[in-house]
Design an enzyme around this catalytic site. Structure first.
Site, PDB file in Angstrom:
ATOM      1  N   CYS A 111       4.526 -13.952 -53.305  1.00 21.67           N
ATOM      2  CA  CYS A 111       2.856 -13.989 -53.351  1.00 21.67           C
ATOM      3  C   CYS A 111       1.921 -13.107 -53.303  1.00 21.67           C
ATOM      4  CB  CYS A 111       3.020 -15.356 -52.405  1.00 21.67           C
ATOM      5  SG  CYS A 111       3.638 -17.076 -53.057  1.00 21.67           S
TER       6      CYS A 111
ATOM      7  N   HIS B 167      -4.484 -14.911 -51.313  1.00 26.11           N
ATOM      8  CA  HIS B 167      -3.417 -15.550 -52.028  1.00 26.11           C
ATOM      9  C   HIS B 167      -3.379 -17.015 -52.657  1.00 26.11           C
ATOM     10  CE1 HIS B 167       0.125 -17.391 -53.522  1.00 26.11           C
ATOM     11  NE2 HIS B 167       0.607 -17.600 -52.615  1.00 26.11           N
TER      12      HIS B 167
ATOM     13  N   ASN C 298      -0.176 -23.367 -57.484  1.00 25.33           N
ATOM     14  CA  ASN C 298       0.001 -21.523 -56.478  1.00 25.33           C
ATOM     15  C   ASN C 298       1.051 -21.505 -57.818  1.00 25.33           C
ATOM     16  OD1 ASN C 298       1.515 -19.679 -55.585  1.00 25.33           O
ATOM     17  ND2 ASN C 298       1.829 -21.370 -53.401  1.00 25.33           N
TER      18      ASN C 298
HETATM   19  O1  UT7 Z   1       2.561 -19.302 -51.687  1.00 25.25           O
HETATM   20  C1  UT7 Z   1       3.510 -19.296 -50.789  1.00 25.25           C
HETATM   21  C2  UT7 Z   1       3.312 -20.308 -49.440  1.00 25.25           C
HETATM   22  N1  UT7 Z   1       2.687 -20.884 -49.432  1.00 25.25           N
HETATM   23  C3  UT7 Z   1       2.210 -21.862 -48.493  1.00 25.25           C
HETATM   24  O2  UT7 Z   1       1.106 -21.054 -48.419  1.00 25.25           O
HETATM   25  C4  UT7 Z   1       2.084 -23.091 -48.531  1.00 25.25           C
HETATM   26  C5  UT7 Z   1       1.253 -23.710 -47.103  1.00 25.25           C
HETATM   27  N2  UT7 Z   1       2.382 -25.088 -46.852  1.00 25.25           N
HETATM   28  C6  UT7 Z   1       1.318 -26.219 -47.572  1.00 25.25           C
HETATM   29  O3  UT7 Z   1       0.241 -25.519 -48.284  1.00 25.25           O
HETATM   30  C7  UT7 Z   1       1.481 -27.841 -46.929  1.00 25.25           C
HETATM   31  O4  UT7 Z   1       2.226 -28.014 -45.550  1.00 25.25           O
HETATM   32  C8  UT7 Z   1       1.246 -28.195 -48.056  1.00 25.25           C
HETATM   33  C9  UT7 Z   1       0.494 -28.747 -48.622  1.00 25.25           C
HETATM   34  C10 UT7 Z   1       2.853 -28.425 -48.767  1.00 25.25           C
HETATM   35  C11 UT7 Z   1       2.313 -29.937 -46.959  1.00 25.25           C
HETATM   36  O5  UT7 Z   1       1.184 -30.358 -46.843  1.00 25.25           O
HETATM   37  P1  UT7 Z   1       0.842 -30.392 -45.426  1.00 25.25           P
HETATM   38  O6  UT7 Z   1      -0.472 -30.964 -44.680  1.00 25.25           O
HETATM   39  O7  UT7 Z   1       1.431 -29.847 -44.060  1.00 25.25           O
HETATM   40  O8  UT7 Z   1       1.940 -32.035 -45.353  1.00 25.25           O
HETATM   41  P2  UT7 Z   1       3.145 -32.338 -43.686  1.00 25.25           P
HETATM   42  O9  UT7 Z   1       4.471 -31.372 -44.320  1.00 25.25           O
HETATM   43  O10 UT7 Z   1       3.262 -32.210 -42.639  1.00 25.25           O
HETATM   44  O11 UT7 Z   1       3.396 -33.629 -44.278  1.00 25.25           O
HETATM   45  C12 UT7 Z   1       2.726 -34.700 -43.964  1.00 25.25           C
HETATM   46  C13 UT7 Z   1       3.436 -36.075 -44.425  1.00 25.25           C
HETATM   47  C14 UT7 Z   1       4.967 -36.016 -44.797  1.00 25.25           C
HETATM   48  O12 UT7 Z   1       5.322 -37.720 -44.398  1.00 25.25           O
HETATM   49  P3  UT7 Z   1       4.955 -37.699 -42.552  1.00 25.25           P
HETATM   50  O13 UT7 Z   1       6.246 -37.332 -42.106  1.00 25.25           O
HETATM   51  O14 UT7 Z   1       3.954 -37.903 -42.318  1.00 25.25           O
HETATM   52  O15 UT7 Z   1       5.445 -39.737 -42.861  1.00 25.25           O
HETATM   53  C15 UT7 Z   1       5.267 -35.813 -45.582  1.00 25.25           C
HETATM   54  O16 UT7 Z   1       6.504 -36.068 -46.182  1.00 25.25           O
HETATM   55  O17 UT7 Z   1       3.051 -35.647 -46.001  1.00 25.25           O
HETATM   56  C16 UT7 Z   1       4.375 -35.937 -46.321  1.00 25.25           C
HETATM   57  N3  UT7 Z   1       4.007 -35.559 -48.185  1.00 25.25           N
HETATM   58  C17 UT7 Z   1       3.560 -36.348 -48.958  1.00 25.25           C
HETATM   59  N4  UT7 Z   1       3.375 -37.205 -49.164  1.00 25.25           N
HETATM   60  C18 UT7 Z   1       2.842 -37.221 -50.322  1.00 25.25           C
HETATM   61  C19 UT7 Z   1       5.128 -34.455 -48.438  1.00 25.25           C
HETATM   62  N5  UT7 Z   1       4.607 -33.365 -49.418  1.00 25.25           N
HETATM   63  C20 UT7 Z   1       4.120 -35.038 -50.082  1.00 25.25           C
HETATM   64  C21 UT7 Z   1       3.465 -35.304 -51.361  1.00 25.25           C
HETATM   65  N6  UT7 Z   1       2.434 -36.711 -51.538  1.00 25.25           N
HETATM   66  N7  UT7 Z   1       3.487 -34.477 -51.792  1.00 25.25           N
END
Ligand code: UT7
Length: 348
Positions: free
Chosen positions: A133, A270, A300
Site C-alpha cells: 500500500c 493511504h 482499501n
Molecule cells: O492496507 C493495508 C493496511 N491494513 C490496514 O491498515 C488495516 C488495519 N486494521 C484495521 O483496519 C482494523 O483492525 C480492522 C477493520 C481490520 C478490524 O477492526 P478492529 O476494530 O481492529 O476489530 P478487531 O479485529 O479488534 O475485532 C473486533 C471484533 C472481533 O470479535 P471478538 O473477538 O471481539 O468477539 C472480530 O471477530 O469484531 C469481529 N469482527 C467482525 N464483526 C463483524 C471482525 N471483522 C468483523 C466483521 N463484522 N466484518
C-alpha cells in the site's frame, strides 16, 4: 504521542519550503475503478457482518470489484487512457513505466510491460515494484530520484491493485476492506517548478507475519502459512503499526523541512480505514478537513488509494497551485513511506 499544530494557516507554507534540489513535477493524472459495486448490504449476505459494524470500524460503505476477466493490467491501461483523454500529452518519448502493485495477474511479464505493449510507447522501459500500500509513494520517490539525477525525463507511474482477486470472501475480517482501482500520474523533468520537497520512509520486516499472501512458498518466520493465495491480515497489529509509524513519519518530515502541521494544505494518507486516518490526524494535528481520501466509496485499494485520492482532489478543484501536499503510504511488509510535494496546477 501528540504533535501540536503551531503557527501558520493552511496555505501558509508557500515561500517557506526549503529550496528543493529536485527536478521532477507531476504533469498529468488519470484514474479508473471498475463498474461493479460491492456494498455493505451485499457483504451482509456473504459473511456474518453488518453495515453498522463496517461503517463504524472502517468508514467503508462500498467498493469497486473487477469483472471476472478484468485484471490489474486492465485497470492500469484504463487509468492511463483516462490520463491521455484528459491531458494533451505525448508519451512517444516516455522513458519508463513503473507500476506499483502486488496483484499483477502474471509473475512475468510485469503489469508495466503489459501497459507498454498495449500502448506501444516506443522507447519506454517497464518495471513493477511491490511495496504494497506504500507502492505509489515509493514509485514517486524513485521517479523523482531518477529524473533529478538526469537519468530520465519522463516517467509514467501507475498505482494499481485488484485485491478482489486475492481476497477470501469467507473471511469477514478482510473481505469487508478491499476494493479494486488504479491511478496514473506522469512525472516530467521541470527545472523551474519541481514538486518534491522531502521523503521519509522505512520498513519493519519483523512484522511480515501480520499481513501476507503466499505465492511460491508457504513458510514465513518459521511458521506454516495459509497457502491459498489470499490475503491474511492481523488487523489489530497493522492498525497499531499505522497509528504509531505514520504520525512519527509525519513528524520527521515536518522536522526535516521546518514546517508545522498547519502548513500542510492537503494530507493524502493511504486509505486503509477511516478510523486510522482520524487517529493519525488527531496525533499529528493535521485537521481532517484537509485530508483527501476515497475510503467510503472505494474501500482499501492498496497502491491505488493515494493516486485515486489525488485525482479526486484534481477533479474537485481541491488542489491549488503551490499547495503543500503530504502523501503517506503504509502496509504489508511492513513498510511505510511519506513524501512532501509542492503541487503545481497542470494548466500552467
Ligand atoms: O492496507 C493495508 C493496511 N491494513 C490496514 O491498515 C488495516 C488495519 N486494521 C484495521 O483496519 C482494523 O483492525 C480492522 C477493520 C481490520 C478490524 O477492526 P478492529 O476494530 O481492529 O476489530 P478487531 O479485529 O479488534 O475485532 C473486533 C471484533 C472481533 O470479535 P471478538 O473477538 O471481539 O468477539 C472480530 O471477530 O469484531 C469481529 N469482527 C467482525 N464483526 C463483524 C471482525 N471483522 C468483523 C466483521 N463484522 N466484518
Amino acid at each position: 504521542m501528540s504533535f501540536k499544530t503551531t503557527g501558520s494557516s493552511a496555505s501558509g507554507s508557500i515561500g517557506r519550503l526549503p529550496k528543493s534540489t529536485s527536478r521532477a513535477r507531476i504533469t498529468a493524472i488519470g484514474s479508473y475503478v471498475p463498474e461493479r459495486i460491492l456494498t455493505n448490504a451485499d457483504l451482509e449476505r456473504m459473511v456474518d457482518t453488518s453495515d453498522e459494524w463496517i461503517v463504524q470500524r472502517t468508514g467503508i460503505r462500498e467498493r469497486r470489484i473487477c469483472a471476472p476477466d478484468q485484471f490489474t493490467s486492465d485497470l492500469c491501461i484504463a487509468a492511463v487512457k483516462d490520463l491521455l483523454a484528459r491531458y494533451p500529452v505525448s508519451l512517444d518519448d516516455l522513458d519508463l513505466i513503473i507500476v506499483a502493485t502486488h496483484t499483477a495477474e502474471l509473475a512475468c511479464p510485469s503489469a508495466a510491460c503489459l501497459v507498454q505493449g498495449h500502448f506501444g510507447f516506443p522507447r519506454a522501459g517497464a518495471l513493477d515494484i511491490n511495496a504494497t500500500c506504500a507502492g505509489f509513494v515509493y514509485a514517486l520517490h524513485l521517479a523523482n530520484g531518477m529524473i533529478t539525477a538526469g537519468l530520465h525525463r519522463k516517467i509514467l507511474i501507475v498505482g494499481a491493485d485488484a485485491l478482489s482477486k486475492t481476497t477470501d470472501y469467507t473471511d469477514r475480517t478482510t473481505c469487508i476492506l478491499f476494493g479494486d482501482g488504479a491511478g496514473a500520474v506522469l512525472v516530467e523533468r521541470d527545472d523551474e517548478r519541481p514538486g518534491f520537497v522531502a521523503y521519509h520512509g522505512g520498513s519493519d520486516g519483523t512484522g511480515a507475519i501480520h499481513l501476507y499472501r503466499t505465492i511460491l512458498s508457504s513458510r514465513l518466520q518459521g511458521r506454516e502459512l495459509k497457502a491459498d493465495g489470499t490475503v491474511v491480515q492481523n488487523g489489530r497489529e497493522v492498525y497499531k503499526f499505522a497509528v504509531t509509524t505514520v504520525p512519527a513519519g509525519v513528524e520527521a518530515l515536518l522536522r526535516q523541512t521546518g514546517l508545522t502541521a498547519g502548513d500542510i494544505d492537503r494530507f493524502i494518507p493511504h486509505s486503509a480505514n477511516l478510523r486510522i486516518l482520524e487517529s493519525v490526524c488527531e496525533r499529528t494535528g493535521i485537521t481532517m478537513d484537509r485530508t483527501l481520501h476515497t475510503i467510503e466509496r472505494f474501500g482499501n485499494t492498496s497502491a491505488a488509494t493515494i493516486p485515486l485520492a489525488l485525482d479526486r482532489g484534481v477533479r474537485e478543484g481541491q488542489l491549488k497551485d503551490g499547495d503543500t501536499v503530504l502523501m503517506y503510504g503504509f502496509g504489508g511488509g511492513l513498510v511505510h513511506a511519506g513524501l512532501l510535494w509542492r503541487w503545481s496546477s497542470f494548466d500552467k
